[in-house]
Write a protein that holds these residues in place. Structure first.
Motif, PDB file in Angstrom:
ATOM      1  N   LEU A  23      -5.403  -2.065  -8.176  1.00  0.00           N
ATOM      2  CA  LEU A  23      -4.024  -1.809  -8.597  1.00  0.00           C
ATOM      3  C   LEU A  23      -3.000  -2.386  -7.628  1.00  0.00           C
ATOM      4  O   LEU A  23      -1.897  -2.738  -8.026  1.00  0.00           O
ATOM      5  N   CYS A  24      -3.339  -2.466  -6.356  1.00  0.00           N
ATOM      6  CA  CYS A  24      -2.368  -2.898  -5.341  1.00  0.00           C
ATOM      7  C   CYS A  24      -1.951  -4.345  -5.590  1.00  0.00           C
ATOM      8  O   CYS A  24      -2.793  -5.221  -5.776  1.00  0.00           O
ATOM      9  N   ILE A  25      -0.628  -4.566  -5.579  1.00  0.00           N
ATOM     10  CA  ILE A  25      -0.098  -5.923  -5.776  1.00  0.00           C
ATOM     11  C   ILE A  25       0.595  -6.429  -4.506  1.00  0.00           C
ATOM     12  O   ILE A  25       1.307  -7.428  -4.533  1.00  0.00           O
ATOM     13  N   GLY A  26       0.406  -5.710  -3.408  1.00  0.00           N
ATOM     14  CA  GLY A  26       0.947  -6.186  -2.138  1.00  0.00           C
ATOM     15  C   GLY A  26       2.451  -6.096  -2.010  1.00  0.00           C
ATOM     16  O   GLY A  26       3.062  -6.837  -1.239  1.00  0.00           O
ATOM     17  N   ALA A  27       3.046  -5.192  -2.780  1.00  0.00           N
ATOM     18  CA  ALA A  27       4.504  -5.077  -2.756  1.00  0.00           C
ATOM     19  C   ALA A  27       5.028  -4.562  -1.417  1.00  0.00           C
ATOM     20  O   ALA A  27       6.196  -4.735  -1.099  1.00  0.00           O
ATOM     21  N   ALA A  28       4.165  -3.892  -0.664  1.00  0.00           N
ATOM     22  CA  ALA A  28       4.467  -3.452   0.706  1.00  0.00           C
ATOM     23  C   ALA A  28       5.513  -2.351   0.804  1.00  0.00           C
ATOM     24  O   ALA A  28       6.006  -2.081   1.894  1.00  0.00           O
ATOM     25  N   ASN A  29       5.859  -1.723  -0.317  1.00  0.00           N
ATOM     26  CA  ASN A  29       6.762  -0.573  -0.240  1.00  0.00           C
ATOM     27  C   ASN A  29       6.169   0.503   0.671  1.00  0.00           C
ATOM     28  O   ASN A  29       6.892   1.154   1.421  1.00  0.00           O
ATOM     29  N   CYS A  30       4.871   0.684   0.575  1.00  0.00           N
ATOM     30  CA  CYS A  30       4.205   1.704   1.385  1.00  0.00           C
ATOM     31  C   CYS A  30       4.352   1.396   2.873  1.00  0.00           C
ATOM     32  O   CYS A  30       4.604   2.292   3.672  1.00  0.00           O
ATOM     33  N   VAL A  31       4.214   0.123   3.232  1.00  0.00           N
ATOM     34  CA  VAL A  31       4.336  -0.278   4.635  1.00  0.00           C
ATOM     35  C   VAL A  31       5.761  -0.032   5.127  1.00  0.00           C
ATOM     36  O   VAL A  31       5.971   0.406   6.257  1.00  0.00           O
ATOM     37  N   LYS A  56      -1.027  -0.947   6.083  1.00  0.00           N
ATOM     38  CA  LYS A  56      -0.886  -2.324   6.566  1.00  0.00           C
ATOM     39  C   LYS A  56      -1.329  -3.248   5.444  1.00  0.00           C
ATOM     40  O   LYS A  56      -2.220  -2.889   4.659  1.00  0.00           O
ATOM     41  N   ILE A  57      -0.726  -4.418   5.355  1.00  0.00           N
ATOM     42  CA  ILE A  57      -1.155  -5.421   4.371  1.00  0.00           C
ATOM     43  C   ILE A  57      -2.222  -6.294   5.025  1.00  0.00           C
ATOM     44  O   ILE A  57      -2.010  -6.842   6.105  1.00  0.00           O
ATOM     45  N   ASP A  58      -3.359  -6.429   4.346  1.00  0.00           N
ATOM     46  CA  ASP A  58      -4.449  -7.217   4.937  1.00  0.00           C
ATOM     47  C   ASP A  58      -4.370  -8.682   4.501  1.00  0.00           C
ATOM     48  O   ASP A  58      -3.413  -9.105   3.845  1.00  0.00           O
ATOM     49  N   ALA A  92       6.626   5.484  -3.978  1.00  0.00           N
ATOM     50  CA  ALA A  92       7.340   4.203  -3.958  1.00  0.00           C
ATOM     51  C   ALA A  92       6.465   3.041  -4.414  1.00  0.00           C
ATOM     52  O   ALA A  92       6.960   1.939  -4.633  1.00  0.00           O
ATOM     53  N   CYS A  93       5.184   3.281  -4.565  1.00  0.00           N
ATOM     54  CA  CYS A  93       4.275   2.204  -4.978  1.00  0.00           C
ATOM     55  C   CYS A  93       4.493   1.911  -6.469  1.00  0.00           C
ATOM     56  O   CYS A  93       4.356   2.804  -7.294  1.00  0.00           O
ATOM     57  N   PRO A  94       4.821   0.667  -6.810  1.00  0.00           N
ATOM     58  CA  PRO A  94       5.151   0.352  -8.206  1.00  0.00           C
ATOM     59  C   PRO A  94       3.959   0.437  -9.154  1.00  0.00           C
ATOM     60  O   PRO A  94       4.137   0.532 -10.367  1.00  0.00           O
ATOM     61  N   ALA A 102      -0.894   2.721  -6.861  1.00  0.00           N
ATOM     62  CA  ALA A 102      -2.183   2.354  -6.260  1.00  0.00           C
ATOM     63  C   ALA A 102      -2.593   3.285  -5.133  1.00  0.00           C
ATOM     64  O   ALA A 102      -3.731   3.226  -4.677  1.00  0.00           O
ATOM     65  N   ILE A 103      -1.655   4.114  -4.691  1.00  0.00           N
ATOM     66  CA  ILE A 103      -1.964   5.022  -3.583  1.00  0.00           C
ATOM     67  C   ILE A 103      -2.391   6.360  -4.158  1.00  0.00           C
ATOM     68  O   ILE A 103      -1.656   6.989  -4.921  1.00  0.00           O
ATOM     69  N   ILE A 104      -3.589   6.780  -3.798  1.00  0.00           N
ATOM     70  CA  ILE A 104      -4.174   8.024  -4.310  1.00  0.00           C
ATOM     71  C   ILE A 104      -4.242   9.012  -3.151  1.00  0.00           C
ATOM     72  O   ILE A 104      -4.756   8.688  -2.068  1.00  0.00           O
TER      73      ILE A 104
HETATM   74  S1  SF4 Z   1       3.257  -0.137  -2.312  1.00  0.00           S
HETATM   75 FE1  SF4 Z   1       1.434  -0.090  -3.649  1.00  0.00          FE
HETATM   76  S2  SF4 Z   1       1.255  -2.168  -4.417  1.00  0.00           S
HETATM   77 FE2  SF4 Z   1       2.606  -2.238  -2.647  1.00  0.00          FE
HETATM   78  S3  SF4 Z   1       1.253  -2.710  -0.938  1.00  0.00           S
HETATM   79 FE3  SF4 Z   1       1.471  -0.503  -1.031  1.00  0.00          FE
HETATM   80  S4  SF4 Z   1      -0.286   0.153  -2.237  1.00  0.00           S
HETATM   81 FE4  SF4 Z   1      -0.029  -2.007  -2.611  1.00  0.00          FE
END
Ligand code: SF4
Length: 69
Positions: free
Chosen positions: A9-17, A25-27, A51-53, A56-58
């Protein structure tokens, strides 16, 4: 609280970071990984998950019950 990222599910949007940089962290595959799930308080981690679009965060409680999403 346990924190997982669904890599499908993660698209690397980095909102979580942006919200919890000590936890996420983005790998090299542009997916989020967990650095340290105890590095932020539960409210901050919940904010990051919300905030994850792609949801993907459980989040699970210490008994393994899913509490988000
Ligand atoms: S906010 Fe969601 S989609 Fe974006 S990097 Fe984090 S886990 Fe992935």
């Amino acid at each position: 609280m346990k924190v997982k990222v669904d890599r499908e599910l993660c698209i690397g949007a980095a909102n979580c970071v942006g919200i919890a940089p000590a936890v996420f962290k983005i790998d090299s595959e542009n997916k989020a990984i967990i650095l340290n799930e105890t590095a932020a308080d539960d409210d901050t981690i919940l904010n990051a998950a919300e905030a994850c679009p792609t949801q993907a965060i459980i989040l699970e409680d210490d008994q393994g019950n899913q509490i988000y999403p």
